[in-house]
Every structure is written in structure tokens, then in C-alpha cells.
Design a protein around this motif. Structure first.
Motif, PDB file in Angstrom:
ATOM      1  N   ARG A  59      10.856  12.442 -11.056  1.00  0.00           N
ATOM      2  CA  ARG A  59       9.576  12.074 -10.432  1.00  0.00           C
ATOM      3  C   ARG A  59       9.800  11.351  -9.108  1.00  0.00           C
ATOM      4  O   ARG A  59       9.040  11.532  -8.153  1.00  0.00           O
ATOM      5  N   ARG A 110       3.595  10.079  -9.943  1.00  0.00           N
ATOM      6  CA  ARG A 110       3.015  10.260 -11.272  1.00  0.00           C
ATOM      7  C   ARG A 110       2.282  11.589 -11.417  1.00  0.00           C
ATOM      8  O   ARG A 110       1.930  11.972 -12.535  1.00  0.00           O
ATOM      9  N   THR A 111       2.086  12.286 -10.341  1.00  0.00           N
ATOM     10  CA  THR A 111       1.425  13.590 -10.433  1.00  0.00           C
ATOM     11  C   THR A 111       2.374  14.677 -10.903  1.00  0.00           C
ATOM     12  O   THR A 111       1.933  15.774 -11.244  1.00  0.00           O
ATOM     13  N   ARG A 146       2.356   1.663  -3.545  1.00  0.00           N
ATOM     14  CA  ARG A 146       1.349   2.166  -4.483  1.00  0.00           C
ATOM     15  C   ARG A 146       1.105   3.653  -4.271  1.00  0.00           C
ATOM     16  O   ARG A 146       0.957   4.414  -5.238  1.00  0.00           O
ATOM     17  N   ALA A 147       1.051   4.072  -3.017  1.00  0.00           N
ATOM     18  CA  ALA A 147       0.840   5.491  -2.729  1.00  0.00           C
ATOM     19  C   ALA A 147       2.017   6.332  -3.219  1.00  0.00           C
ATOM     20  O   ALA A 147       1.835   7.432  -3.752  1.00  0.00           O
ATOM     21  N   TYR A 148       3.230   5.821  -3.054  1.00  0.00           N
ATOM     22  CA  TYR A 148       4.429   6.534  -3.501  1.00  0.00           C
ATOM     23  C   TYR A 148       4.406   6.700  -5.021  1.00  0.00           C
ATOM     24  O   TYR A 148       4.671   7.789  -5.550  1.00  0.00           O
ATOM     25  N   ILE A 149       4.083   5.619  -5.752  1.00  0.00           N
ATOM     26  CA  ILE A 149       4.053   5.683  -7.205  1.00  0.00           C
ATOM     27  C   ILE A 149       2.959   6.634  -7.682  1.00  0.00           C
ATOM     28  O   ILE A 149       3.153   7.425  -8.612  1.00  0.00           O
ATOM     29  N   ALA A 150       1.796   6.569  -7.035  1.00  0.00           N
ATOM     30  CA  ALA A 150       0.692   7.455  -7.414  1.00  0.00           C
ATOM     31  C   ALA A 150       1.075   8.915  -7.221  1.00  0.00           C
ATOM     32  O   ALA A 150       0.748   9.776  -8.058  1.00  0.00           O
ATOM     33  N   LYS A 151       1.772   9.219  -6.143  1.00  0.00           N
ATOM     34  CA  LYS A 151       2.215  10.594  -5.893  1.00  0.00           C
ATOM     35  C   LYS A 151       3.250  11.024  -6.929  1.00  0.00           C
ATOM     36  O   LYS A 151       3.198  12.148  -7.459  1.00  0.00           O
ATOM     37  N   SER A 181       0.833  -1.204   0.000  1.00  0.00           N
ATOM     38  CA  SER A 181       0.000   0.000   0.000  1.00  0.00           C
ATOM     39  C   SER A 181       0.870   1.256   0.000  1.00  0.00           C
ATOM     40  O   SER A 181       0.547   2.251  -0.663  1.00  0.00           O
TER      41      SER A 181
END
Length: 273
Positions: free
Chosen positions: A164, A112-113, A105-110, A102
Motif C-alpha cells: 500500500r 488506503r484505497t 493525511r492525503a498520502y495515507i488516504a490514497k 495535510s
């Protein structure tokens, strides 16, 4: 898809073309079950250099016998099998903190912003690095990869990806240096796993190998007698000493096996059907 960067869809009455923007992670096995260190990666994988050049990084990983590494791998696999969890199977030798899925996933989602840009002051630095890579390749007698404009785009993609990871909208020189280092290490992995003499595939030993393998493929036989191999190579001007060297060296690479009479034996999966 990789060449045109688009994917065509014709289904359920809908015909359209969509942009294909995705990271491709691919793995390839040797074309004839065994990796021949005398030949280039393109020859071993039977893939054209034009296709391989579309990958930003390419690493050669060979399964070499190493008592210490083999024992560590076996211990890890046994522990995972015993407890059915790679995380809980850790023997304690790895001190790094393990991230939960989890959190990752949160790190990758951040990350990608962010949309990093290359500042103008780095343009000349990247251009000089690219020109230097081209010059080094031109000076090499047996290059394993080809530096093209795609390589330059790869440097930019890797640099932006590294930015990124830092949650930054600006590419810094350190990002470019790390991208160049990754590309350099990728090329080194292809070089250091070659035959220790660094010979190209067009030497007599490799040519003899090609003659024997091509005959086995044409005849559909998994065995080539030593005398038959002699009759195949003699019209090409090769000597018995070179044949024996070829048989021994490729046997040590597990490309084929030899019986007591130096007859060549291929495995069931070593030749194409």
C-alpha cells in the motif's frame, strides 16, 4: 477485542456485535517499575505470551544512560519548550524533508484505497520463510517470542501494508523480505537488551531476587535487612556469595538500592499496593 476480533455493544436498547478491524499500537511499562534484563518481556510486563503473540511486532526500548544521546535529547526538549514547535525547533542536523500534516493525511488516504493481494508464486516463498522461523525458534534455548500461525498472518499483513505504501495492488517479494526483516529486528531488540551473559530467569540470582521481592510484597515492607534475606534463602540452598551477587547486580539495574550494610531498600513505586 483482539482475541475475538469483535466488539459487543449493549447500549440505548441496542444489542449487537460489530467487527473490530483496527491497528493496535500499545506501550507497556515494567510490572514493578524497573525492567529486569534477566527476565523475558512477558515476565517483565506481567502479560501472558498468548496475548503478546497477537502483536505482529514488539520492540524493547530501554532508557540507558548515554552522554551523547542524553545531551541531544535535552537540547531538543529545551528547543521545543522555547519555541513551542518541534518543527521549528530543529537544530538543522536533520536533512530529511519534513511533511506537512495535510500531506501525510492525503498520502495515507490514497494508500488506503489499494487492496494488495499476494500472488500465487510467492506462496511457497512465504511458507519456507515461516518454516525457517519455526526451526530457528526450536533450536533456541531461550526463545523470547513464539512463532505461530498468527506470525504467518502478521507477515501477510505487513507485506500488504508495505505494498500500500507503494500504491500497489500486488505484493512483491521485496515487500515480504521487508516484513521478515522487521520481524527479525523486532526479535533482535529483545535479545540484545538482555543480560550480557544471556542467562534465563531460572538461574540462582533471579530466584534469590524473586524470594526477596515476594517477601517484601507479603510483609508490606520497603526494607529487607541483609540478615533477613540470608534467613530467607538458606533453606533453599543458596549461599551468602550468591546473595551478595544478587544484591549488587539488581542494584546496578536500579531495581532496588542498598545501604552501607547491604540492606535492600525498595522505592515507593517498586512494589505493588
Amino acid at each position: 477485542v483482539m482475541e475475538q476480533q469483535t466488539v459487543s455493544i449493549a447500549k440505548a436498547g441496542i444489542t449487537t456485535t460489530l467487527n473490530a478491524r483496527a491497528t493496535v499500537l500499545a506501550a507497556a511499562n515494567p510490572a514493578y517499575s524497573r525492567y529486569d534484563t534477566r527476565r523475558s518481556p512477558a515476565e517483565n510486563m506481567a502479560l501472558p505470551a498468548s496475548l503478546l503473540s497477537r502483536f505482529d511486532l514488539m520492540w524493547l526500548i530501554l532508557d540507558r544512560a548515554d552522554a551523547e544521546l542524553d545531551a541531544a535529547l535535552a537540547q531538543h526538549v529545551l528547543n521545543v519548550h522555547r519555541v513551542s514547535s518541534s518543527a521549528s525547533a530543529s537544530t538543522g542536523s536533520i536533512s530529511e524533508e519534513v511533511l506537512e500534516p495535510s500531506e501525510l493525511r492525503a498520502y495515507i488516504a490514497k494508500a488506503r484505497t489499494f487492496t494488495p493481494e499476494v500472488p500465487r508464486e510467492l506462496n511457497e516463498y512465504i511458507a519456507c520463510a515461516y518454516a525457517e522461523m519455526r526451526a530457528e525458534e526450536a533450536a533456541s534455548e531461550n526463545p523470547h517470542s513464539y512463532t505461530t500461525a498468527r506470525t504467518l498472518l502478521g507477515i501477510l499483513r505487513l507485506s500488504e501494508a508495505l505494498a500500500r505504501l507503494r500504491f500497489s495492488d500486488i505484493v512483491e517479494q521485496g515487500d515480504v523480505d521487508e516484513a521478515l526483516r522487521l520481524m527479525q529486528m523486532s526479535k533482535i531488540s529483545l535479545l540484545e537488551n538482555r543480560d550480557s551473559r544471556g542467562r534465563a530467569s531460572a538461574d540462582p540470582i533471579s530466584e534469590i531476587y524473586g524470594i526477596i521481592r515476594d517477601y517484601a510484597v507479603r510483609s508490606g515492607s520497603q526494607e529487607v535487612a541483609f540478615q533477613k534475606a540470608m534467613r530467607l534463602i538458606q533453606p533453599r540452598g543458596f549461599r551468602e556469595e550468591q546473595l551478595r551477587t544478587c544484591l549488587s547486580e539488581y542494584s546496578s539495574l536500579n531495581v532496588w538500592s542498598l545501604d552501607d550494610n547491604m540492606n535492600v531498600l525498595f522505592g515507593e513505586d517498586d512494589l505493588p499496593v
